[in-house]
Enzyme design. Structure first.
Site, PDB file in Angstrom:
ATOM      1  N   HIS A 137      30.602  45.335  41.170  1.00 23.97           N
ATOM      2  CA  HIS A 137      31.295  44.713  42.141  1.00 23.97           C
ATOM      3  C   HIS A 137      31.046  43.835  43.312  1.00 23.97           C
ATOM      4  O   HIS A 137      31.240  42.708  42.995  1.00 23.97           O
ATOM      5  CB  HIS A 137      31.976  46.184  43.146  1.00 23.97           C
ATOM      6  CG  HIS A 137      32.464  47.174  42.196  1.00 23.97           C
ATOM      7  ND1 HIS A 137      33.782  47.050  41.428  1.00 23.97           N
ATOM      8  CD2 HIS A 137      32.507  48.378  42.181  1.00 23.97           C
ATOM      9  CE1 HIS A 137      34.268  48.172  41.010  1.00 23.97           C
ATOM     10  NE2 HIS A 137      33.494  48.976  41.110  1.00 23.97           N
ATOM     11  N   ASP A 164      36.411  49.060  34.500  1.00 23.98           N
ATOM     12  CA  ASP A 164      36.146  50.042  35.377  1.00 23.98           C
ATOM     13  C   ASP A 164      36.968  51.411  35.426  1.00 23.98           C
ATOM     14  O   ASP A 164      36.700  52.117  34.334  1.00 23.98           O
ATOM     15  CB  ASP A 164      36.183  49.266  36.850  1.00 23.98           C
ATOM     16  CG  ASP A 164      35.797  50.218  38.102  1.00 23.98           C
ATOM     17  OD1 ASP A 164      35.360  51.476  37.499  1.00 23.98           O
ATOM     18  OD2 ASP A 164      35.497  49.640  39.040  1.00 23.98           O
TER      19      ASP A 164
HETATM   20 ZN   LIG Z   1      32.631  52.332  38.722  1.00 20.40          ZN
END
Ligand SMILES: [Zn+2]
Length: 494
Positions: free
Chosen positions: A320, A371
């Site tokens: 991220h 994800d």
């Molecule tokens: Zn994750």
């Protein structure tokens, strides 16, 4: 009980209507080839494709010779098609790497779509995590990994932290859950980096885990290390061809700097022997609240805190990295770490938009991950990565299509620990994907060099992993029906 390996009712079946025995698929040119169903492949299989994406640009009439060890033995352009070749009609590109997956999050697709925030979404996700068993995880992972292959991902890095029973007690085999994921990956033929994740605390202050988090915890970094080392040690040589064990610290919430030091040190212990380090990943600065807590508790950002114990390096990947300071970007770049963007997830969870172009300009290698698996489409991930940057900057020139392909392929494979994957060239791993460019309304009329920018998972026609054809004519031998996936998903939700 862990009975996934004996579960014959879920054994791979040949593709209906295309196979005339349990282990043979008939290709478009009537070449009989072994399917992934029996896990075998001819030594020296040759493929031929009219268009191939290489580091020299798009080459025409290319023969790709693969070897029994799963590598590419030779790549020759200007080669005439030979009937002994397996014909991959379309544009062949390197296999995509999915650098960040939580397979079971797939069960959240289509529910909890709106309202709340990351933290309320997490409560829903924990409810699903509480229903996983090794057998259910094996069956669900098979379906999700098959969807990844059908979308053009040839490698997945599974960020795996559901280790134990709901009470926190180990299964009889403490690695039952990890082995379920490994078995699923092997059965469908996807390359797997299992990032065995250490998860010990509820927040940066070191608060104890709540009831639903107990199954994530090994109680200490030493116990985590003992378990993951046994998992890696017990892989056999055949498994090591496509399975790799890596490490992860879940986040600065779940691992203290002292915990993270043990994890990072283990990832690099092989350097002393002159061998490649293991990949080591961490969720980093996905949420503003995490940054605030970290600053309040340590006086540092999460990236700076991890720097104090030497977490960052060429084998590290920050997942991220949405809310970074300029200093964070500088220290990550100096270390050689990668950053995994998960654009469809970050948009779905309203995380924010990370500074992708700034990181790229600093020299950080970017990659992508699906994800939470609300979408499984590498082309969608690179398009959203680029779209977010365009919307932020008001410019249309942040990333070229070739650069986005590199993010999706070579950069990602490196972050998953497969440095010799991600390109179609001699001695690389024989992992590649062919897009159907003749019959796709999405691609029709596009310039060749921009096809990956307009393609979608629906356009993937063939997928080869380690020299084996695992997706043939847009189908996979182990493909679950929509009804089967819905039933499995319901078991996880109810
Ligand atoms: Zn994750």
């Amino acid at each position: 009980m862990n009975n996934y390996s004996d579960n014959r009712e879920h054994a791979v079946q040949p593709i209906a209507g295309t196979a005339n025995s349990s282990d043979v698929i008939v290709t478009a040119n009537n070449t009989n080839i072994p399917s992934v169903a029996n896990g075998t492949s001819r030594a020296g299989t040759t493929y031929w494709t009219p268009l191939c994406w290489t580091s020299n640009g798009i080459e025409h009439d290319v023969r790709i010779v693969t070897e029994a060890n799963g590598l590419i033995g030779a790549v020759r352009s200007g080669a005439a098609y030979d009937p002994s070749d397996i014909r991959l009609e379309g544009l062949t590109i390197p296999g995509a790497a999915n650098c960040h997956s939580h397979t079971f999050h797939r069960a959240l697709r289509g529910i909890d779509f709106a309202g709340g925030n990351f933290w309320s979404w997490r409560d829903t996700m924990y409810a699903i995590a509480s229903r996983l068993t090794p057998d259910l995880y094996f069956r669900y992972a098979k379906a999700v990994y098959t969807e990844m292959l059908l979308a053009g991902y040839t490698t997945v890095a599974e960020f795996h932290y559901i280790h134990h029973q709901l009470s926190g007690q180990s299964y009889n085999d403490p690695n039952a859950m990890g082995k379920a994921l490994i078995a699923a990956a092997q059965e469908v033929g996807i390359r797997l980096t299992l990032l065995d994740t250490c998860y010990l605390h509820a927040d940066v202050a070191g608060s104890p885990l709540n009831a639903k988090q107990q199954r994530f915890s090994d109680q200490s970094p030493e116990a985590w290390l003992e378990r993951v080392a046994a998992l890696e040690r017990n892989l056999d040589d055949a498994q090591r061809q496509t399975i790799r064990i890596g490490a992860a610290a879940h986040s600065v919430r779940a691992c203290s700097p002292q915990d993270a030091r043990i994890i990072a040190d283990w990832s690099r212990e092989s350097l002393a022997l002159g061998a490649e380090p293991r990949p080591v990943h961490i969720h980093l600065s996905e949420q503003v609240a995490e940054n605030k807590d970290c600053l309040r508790h340590s006086g540092m950002t999460p990236a700076a805190l991890m720097q104090t114990i030497g977490f960052w390096g060429g084998n590290a990947c920050a997942v991220h990295a949405t809310h970074l300071t300029a200093d964070d970007i500088t220290l990550l770049a100096a270390s050689g770490a990668s950053v995994a963007f998960c654009p469809t997830t970050e948009a779905n969870l309203a995380d924010g938009i990370g500074p992708a172009a700034a990181m790229r300009d600093a020299g950080i290698k970017l990659c992508i991950g699906s994800d939470e698996n609300v979408r499984i489409d590498p082309f969608e991930e690179i398009r959203q990565l680029d779209a977010h940057e365009r919307l932020l900057s008001g410019r249309r020139d942040a990333f070229s299509c070739a650069e986005l392909v590199n993010i999706m392929t070579a950069n990602g494979q490196r972050s998953c620990g497969w440095k010799n994957a991600g390109s179609v060239q001699e001695n690389a791993l024989a992992d590649f994907v062919t897009l159907d460019i003749a019959n796709s309304p999405r691609i029709a009329g596009a310039d060749l060099q921009n096809i990956p920018f307009v393609a979608s998972a629906s356009d993937v026609r063939y997928v080869v992993v380690g020299g084996k054809l695992v997706v043939n004519q847009g189908m996979h031998a182990a493909e679950a029906s929509a009804r089967e996936i819905a039933l499995l998903t319901k078991q996880l939700r109810d």
